[in-house]
Design a protein around this motif. Structure first.
Motif, PDB file in Angstrom:
ATOM      1  N   VAL A  20       0.842  -1.200   0.000  1.00  0.00           N
ATOM      2  CA  VAL A  20       0.000   0.000   0.000  1.00  0.00           C
ATOM      3  C   VAL A  20       0.883   1.258   0.000  1.00  0.00           C
ATOM      4  CG1 VAL A  20      -1.650   1.334   1.367  1.00  0.00           C
ATOM      5  CG2 VAL A  20      -1.971  -1.146   1.085  1.00  0.00           C
ATOM      6  N   ALA A  21       1.891   1.261   0.873  1.00  0.00           N
ATOM      7  CA  ALA A  21       2.766   2.437   0.969  1.00  0.00           C
ATOM      8  C   ALA A  21       3.512   2.683  -0.338  1.00  0.00           C
ATOM      9  CB  ALA A  21       3.766   2.252   2.114  1.00  0.00           C
ATOM     10  N   VAL A  51      -6.487  -2.320   4.201  1.00  0.00           N
ATOM     11  CA  VAL A  51      -6.383  -1.828   2.816  1.00  0.00           C
ATOM     12  C   VAL A  51      -7.249  -0.580   2.639  1.00  0.00           C
ATOM     13  CG1 VAL A  51      -6.664  -2.442   0.382  1.00  0.00           C
ATOM     14  CG2 VAL A  51      -6.070  -4.213   2.054  1.00  0.00           C
ATOM     15  N   PRO A  52      -6.652   0.538   2.266  1.00  0.00           N
ATOM     16  CA  PRO A  52      -7.448   1.752   2.055  1.00  0.00           C
ATOM     17  C   PRO A  52      -8.362   1.621   0.833  1.00  0.00           C
ATOM     18  CG  PRO A  52      -5.155   2.141   1.464  1.00  0.00           C
ATOM     19  CD  PRO A  52      -5.217   0.751   2.027  1.00  0.00           C
ATOM     20  N   ALA A  53      -9.370   2.474   0.795  1.00  0.00           N
ATOM     21  CA  ALA A  53     -10.422   2.340  -0.226  1.00  0.00           C
ATOM     22  C   ALA A  53      -9.904   2.481  -1.656  1.00  0.00           C
ATOM     23  CB  ALA A  53     -11.512   3.376   0.036  1.00  0.00           C
ATOM     24  N   LYS A 197       6.804 -13.057   1.369  1.00  0.00           N
ATOM     25  CA  LYS A 197       6.948 -11.761   0.710  1.00  0.00           C
ATOM     26  C   LYS A 197       8.028 -10.939   1.409  1.00  0.00           C
ATOM     27  CE  LYS A 197       3.928 -11.670  -2.710  1.00  0.00           C
ATOM     28  NZ  LYS A 197       3.812 -13.112  -2.843  1.00  0.00           N
ATOM     29  N   ASP A 198       8.699 -10.102   0.602  1.00  0.00           N
ATOM     30  CA  ASP A 198       9.821  -9.294   1.081  1.00  0.00           C
ATOM     31  C   ASP A 198       9.453  -7.816   0.890  1.00  0.00           C
ATOM     32  OD1 ASP A 198      13.293  -9.622   1.012  1.00  0.00           O
ATOM     33  OD2 ASP A 198      12.304  -7.689   0.696  1.00  0.00           O
ATOM     34  N   ALA A 199       9.346  -7.088   2.005  1.00  0.00           N
ATOM     35  CA  ALA A 199       8.911  -5.696   1.927  1.00  0.00           C
ATOM     36  C   ALA A 199       9.858  -4.860   1.060  1.00  0.00           C
ATOM     37  CB  ALA A 199       8.795  -5.105   3.324  1.00  0.00           C
ATOM     38  N   GLY A 200      11.147  -5.138   1.136  1.00  0.00           N
ATOM     39  CA  GLY A 200      12.118  -4.389   0.339  1.00  0.00           C
ATOM     40  C   GLY A 200      11.935  -4.640  -1.154  1.00  0.00           C
ATOM     41  N   LYS A 201      11.690  -5.891  -1.518  1.00  0.00           N
ATOM     42  CA  LYS A 201      11.492  -6.203  -2.943  1.00  0.00           C
ATOM     43  C   LYS A 201      10.177  -5.613  -3.452  1.00  0.00           C
ATOM     44  CE  LYS A 201      14.290 -10.381  -3.127  1.00  0.00           C
ATOM     45  NZ  LYS A 201      14.391 -11.782  -3.557  1.00  0.00           N
ATOM     46  N   LEU A 206       7.658  -1.636  -6.912  1.00  0.00           N
ATOM     47  CA  LEU A 206       6.709  -0.527  -7.089  1.00  0.00           C
ATOM     48  C   LEU A 206       7.411   0.774  -7.469  1.00  0.00           C
ATOM     49  CD1 LEU A 206       4.267  -1.411  -4.176  1.00  0.00           C
ATOM     50  CD2 LEU A 206       3.805  -1.554  -6.641  1.00  0.00           C
ATOM     51  N   LYS A 207       8.618   0.963  -6.978  1.00  0.00           N
ATOM     52  CA  LYS A 207       9.376   2.165  -7.356  1.00  0.00           C
ATOM     53  C   LYS A 207       9.687   2.142  -8.860  1.00  0.00           C
ATOM     54  CE  LYS A 207      13.442   4.757  -5.994  1.00  0.00           C
ATOM     55  NZ  LYS A 207      14.744   4.693  -5.336  1.00  0.00           N
ATOM     56  N   THR A 208      10.092   0.995  -9.324  1.00  0.00           N
ATOM     57  CA  THR A 208      10.368   0.880 -10.762  1.00  0.00           C
ATOM     58  C   THR A 208       9.099   1.116 -11.573  1.00  0.00           C
ATOM     59  OG1 THR A 208      12.185  -0.639 -10.383  1.00  0.00           O
ATOM     60  CG2 THR A 208      11.212  -0.656 -12.577  1.00  0.00           C
ATOM     61  N   VAL A 209       8.010   0.502 -11.148  1.00  0.00           N
ATOM     62  CA  VAL A 209       6.750   0.661 -11.900  1.00  0.00           C
ATOM     63  C   VAL A 209       6.341   2.143 -11.915  1.00  0.00           C
ATOM     64  CG1 VAL A 209       4.259   0.151 -11.814  1.00  0.00           C
ATOM     65  CG2 VAL A 209       5.924  -1.688 -11.515  1.00  0.00           C
ATOM     66  N   ALA A 210       6.512   2.814 -10.794  1.00  0.00           N
ATOM     67  CA  ALA A 210       6.123   4.242 -10.733  1.00  0.00           C
ATOM     68  C   ALA A 210       6.966   5.096 -11.661  1.00  0.00           C
ATOM     69  CB  ALA A 210       6.248   4.746  -9.310  1.00  0.00           C
ATOM     70  N   SER A 211       8.161   4.623 -11.994  1.00  0.00           N
ATOM     71  CA  SER A 211       9.060   5.415 -12.844  1.00  0.00           C
ATOM     72  C   SER A 211       8.771   5.214 -14.325  1.00  0.00           C
ATOM     73  CB  SER A 211      10.516   5.027 -12.567  1.00  0.00           C
ATOM     74  OG  SER A 211      10.796   3.749 -13.115  1.00  0.00           O
ATOM     75  N   LEU A 212       7.890   4.292 -14.661  1.00  0.00           N
ATOM     76  CA  LEU A 212       7.689   3.942 -16.091  1.00  0.00           C
ATOM     77  C   LEU A 212       6.750   4.918 -16.787  1.00  0.00           C
ATOM     78  CD1 LEU A 212       7.407   0.064 -15.658  1.00  0.00           C
ATOM     79  CD2 LEU A 212       9.404   1.395 -16.398  1.00  0.00           C
TER      80      LEU A 212
END
Ligand SMILES: O=C(O)c1ccccc1N[C@@H]1O[C@H](COP(=O)(O)O)[C@@H](O)[C@H]1O
Length: 212
Positions: A20-21, A51-53, A197-201, A206-212
């Motif tokens: 989410v973050a 999970v937020p709305a 699941k790995d919080a760092g991964k 998500l950082k990569t996806v946000a940069s696309l």
């Protein structure tokens, strides 16, 4: 157009919060006991509350019975149902009965497999292209297998769609560039071990996806 991401197979509060973050558009809960990512109805209820709305909750099912769907939808406050190994008719019936959007998984290895997406027209609201697993595989997804993303390049997609199968922080940019996907879905590629699941991964993906 920005790219969105679903983080699938979440089963802990810490990693759900990381998704989410990090800006995930969707989170996925797996309701399939053979999966190392399986969540109980009670776990799903606790996770769903976090999970937020603006983030979609997607329940992942393999040829589910109605009773399981009903329990999971209620407990997990599901916004969508992802189905593996169901016929188009069964997918349509689940959508009509639950009144929720249905995502239909299509297992892809060759170009001919994309016909599976055409067969889902009128039955589901979104197609999820995933890699075809070996016939004797225990799971239909979540195996970290990828397919030839270029198969999607000239295909006339019959429905809104998402790309999954073997994505990870290192390859998601290439996968998006080749396939043209605007929604990507990842599970094992953001894990440190099977089902963990790995919080760092997750953050990195998500950082990569946000940069696309
Ligand atoms: O993740 C699982 O355990 C799972 C179980 C049953 C059906 C689908 C499952 N996962 C889905 O598989 C794809 C691809 O996963 P991966 O990234 O290759 O590990 C993903 O969309 C999950 O939703």
């Amino acid at each position: 157009m920005p790219v969105s991401a679903k983080i699938c197979g979440l089963s802990t509060a810490e990693t759900l919060d990381a998704a989410v973050a990090g800006g995930a558009s969707h989170v996925g809960f797996v309701f399939f006991p053979p999966s190392p990512r399986h969540v109980t109805i009670e776990q799903a209820a606790a996770l769903a509350q976090r999970v937020p709305a603006h983030v979609g909750r997607v329940g992942v099912f393999v040829d589910p019975e109605d009773a399981l769907l009903d329990q999971a939808i209620r407990a997990g406050r599901l916004d969508a149902i992802q189905l593996h190994r169901v016929t188009p008719a069964r997918a349509a019936s689940i959508g009509s009965r639950t009144r929720l959007p249905v995502w239909g998984a299509v297992a892809v290895k060759t170009r001919a497999d994309l016909d599976g997406a055409n067969a889902l027209r009128g039955a589901v609201q979104r197609v999820l292209y995933d890699a075809k697993v070996p016939e004797d595989a225990k799971l239909p997804g979540g195996m970290g297998l990828r397919f030839d993303w270029s198969l999607l390049q000239d295909f006339a997609h019959p429905l809104p769609w998402a790309l999954s199968g073997g994505l990870d922080p290192a390859n998601v940019a290439e996968a998006v560039s080749i396939s043209g996907a605007r929604l990507v879905d990842v599970s094992s590629g953001v894990e440190s071990a099977s089902g963990i699941k790995d919080a760092g991964k997750i953050a990195s993906f998500l950082k990569t996806v946000a940069s696309l």
